[in-house]
Design an enzyme around this catalytic site. Structure first.
Site, PDB file in Angstrom:
ATOM      1  N   PRO A   2      27.425 -36.234   0.657  1.00 50.86           N
ATOM      2  CA  PRO A   2      26.478 -36.800  -0.310  1.00 50.86           C
ATOM      3  C   PRO A   2      26.466 -36.043  -1.635  1.00 50.86           C
ATOM      4  CG  PRO A   2      25.332 -35.713   1.523  1.00 50.86           C
ATOM      5  CD  PRO A   2      26.768 -35.774   1.879  1.00 50.86           C
ATOM      6  N   GLU A   3      26.659 -34.710  -1.588  1.00 52.98           N
ATOM      7  CA  GLU A   3      26.621 -33.964  -2.856  1.00 52.98           C
ATOM      8  C   GLU A   3      27.681 -34.473  -3.824  1.00 52.98           C
ATOM      9  OE1 GLU A   3      27.209 -32.504   0.037  1.00 52.98           O
ATOM     10  OE2 GLU A   3      25.586 -31.118   0.501  1.00 52.98           O
ATOM     11  N   LYS A  50      30.705 -29.433  -6.154  1.00 49.79           N
ATOM     12  CA  LYS A  50      29.309 -29.442  -6.593  1.00 49.79           C
ATOM     13  C   LYS A  50      29.174 -29.106  -8.080  1.00 49.79           C
ATOM     14  CE  LYS A  50      26.809 -28.600  -2.354  1.00 49.79           C
ATOM     15  NZ  LYS A  50      25.721 -27.838  -1.746  1.00 49.79           N
ATOM     16  N   CYS A 227      20.614   4.946 -28.074  1.00 46.45           N
ATOM     17  CA  CYS A 227      21.108   4.821 -26.698  1.00 46.45           C
ATOM     18  C   CYS A 227      20.049   5.373 -25.761  1.00 46.45           C
ATOM     19  CB  CYS A 227      22.408   5.614 -26.559  1.00 46.45           C
ATOM     20  SG  CYS A 227      22.963   5.818 -24.859  1.00 46.45           S
ATOM     21  N   CYS A 230      21.374   8.916 -24.476  1.00 46.99           N
ATOM     22  CA  CYS A 230      21.641  10.092 -25.307  1.00 46.99           C
ATOM     23  C   CYS A 230      21.006  10.019 -26.690  1.00 46.99           C
ATOM     24  CB  CYS A 230      23.153  10.320 -25.448  1.00 46.99           C
ATOM     25  SG  CYS A 230      23.943   9.119 -26.521  1.00 46.99           S
ATOM     26  N   CYS A 249      27.803   2.693 -26.893  1.00 45.14           N
ATOM     27  CA  CYS A 249      27.350   3.972 -27.425  1.00 45.14           C
ATOM     28  C   CYS A 249      28.572   4.840 -27.680  1.00 45.14           C
ATOM     29  CB  CYS A 249      26.419   4.668 -26.432  1.00 45.14           C
ATOM     30  SG  CYS A 249      26.094   6.388 -26.916  1.00 45.14           S
ATOM     31  N   CYS A 252      28.362   8.126 -25.383  1.00 42.36           N
ATOM     32  CA  CYS A 252      28.532   7.946 -23.931  1.00 42.36           C
ATOM     33  C   CYS A 252      29.896   7.312 -23.597  1.00 42.36           C
ATOM     34  CB  CYS A 252      27.432   7.063 -23.372  1.00 42.36           C
ATOM     35  SG  CYS A 252      25.787   7.793 -23.450  1.00 42.36           S
TER      36      CYS A 252
HETATM   37 ZN    ZN Z   1      24.716   7.254 -25.338  1.00 35.03          ZN
END
Ligand code: ZN
Length: 259
Positions: A2-3, A50, A227, A230, A249, A252
């Protein structure tokens, strides 16, 4: 099934209203992937499993995975909707018509074949990460930036532009490092983290990836702000084939940080 029947009926209803007409408005509050541009012509509406697929000129395909609760309605302009607005997951408006998808658990866009070649779905509880890693390893261009590769739904499906930046920041990976320089152990970490964040947010209304009030993100749309790790100002550039934004960042995630 049916879907499948239901889906094919929906596609048959939408097709004559949408195909050949330009997009005038598009909404998809939880969209994963690129947004179709206003003015782009709709070239096809199809039902596959689907999924209901709306293909746009230029190759972008909107896929709504309807699962059990999802449904598409077609309304003439100004007609009153039969379901409330907060259940809307996709709205595709063309002159004279609004096609509205309610309650679909997943709405995304891809280019090319969105269902035949998708990588393992990171929105599921136990995705096949080995298969995803095989696809990453087989990428024909090892110089592609890791941030770009993460968006490639044929490698692993589910990561959109928000999660791309969030996952790279969380794992302290340089977004611009060539895929070939990123060790498999790091790739696995990125995918596992993406899987965890995606699952965490499946049932929520505001995407959240870090501790804090709902909607808190680490770097996405936080350019110039400190950030959370940091304090260094977050940066943003647009890069790659579709000039997608990447937030990171620089402290980082310095150049070459891939371990
Ligand atoms: Zn950072």
């Amino acid at each position: 099934m049916p879907e499948g029947d239901t889906l094919h009926r929906a596609a048959a209803r939408l097709r004559p209203a949408l195909v050949g007409r330009p997009l005038v408005r598009f909404e998809a509050p939880r969209l994963l992937g690129e947004r179709p541009a206003v003015g782009t012509e709709i070239v096809a509406v199809e039902a596959v499993g689907k999924n209901l697929l709306i293909r746009f000129d230029g190759g972008l395909v909107l896929r709504t995975h309807l699962g059990m609760p999802g449904v598409w309605h077609l309304y003439e302009d100004g007609e009153r909707w039969r379901l409330p607005r907060h259940l809307v997951r996709a709205l595709v408006a063309v002159p004279g018509w609004e096609a509205v998808c309610f309650r679909a658990p997943r709405v995304d866009t891809t280019r090319g074949d969105p269902v035949g070649h998708l990588g393992p779905d990171l929105c599921t509880p136990d995705p096949d990460l080995d298969e995803a890693l095989r696809r990453f390893a087989a990428h024909p261009d090892p110089t592609v930036e890791i941030a770009v590769a993460l968006l490639d739904q044929q490698l692993a499906s589910g990561i959109g532009n928000v999660y791309k930046s969030e996952v790279l920041h969380r794992e302290r990976v340089d977004p611009f490092a060539p895929l070939g320089d990123v060790p498999e152990s790091t790739r696995r970490r990125l995918l596992a983290t993406a899987n965890r964040l995606l699952l965490h947010n499946l049932g929520t209304r505001r995407r959240t990836t870090v501790a804090g009030p709902p909607g808190s993100l680490a770097v996405y749309r936080r350019a110039g702000r400190p950030c959370r790790q940091c304090g260094t100002p977050v940066r943003m550039v647009r890069h790659g084939e579709h000039a997608r934004s990447t937030y990171w960042c620089p402290r980082c995630q310095p150049p070459g940080s891939v371990a």
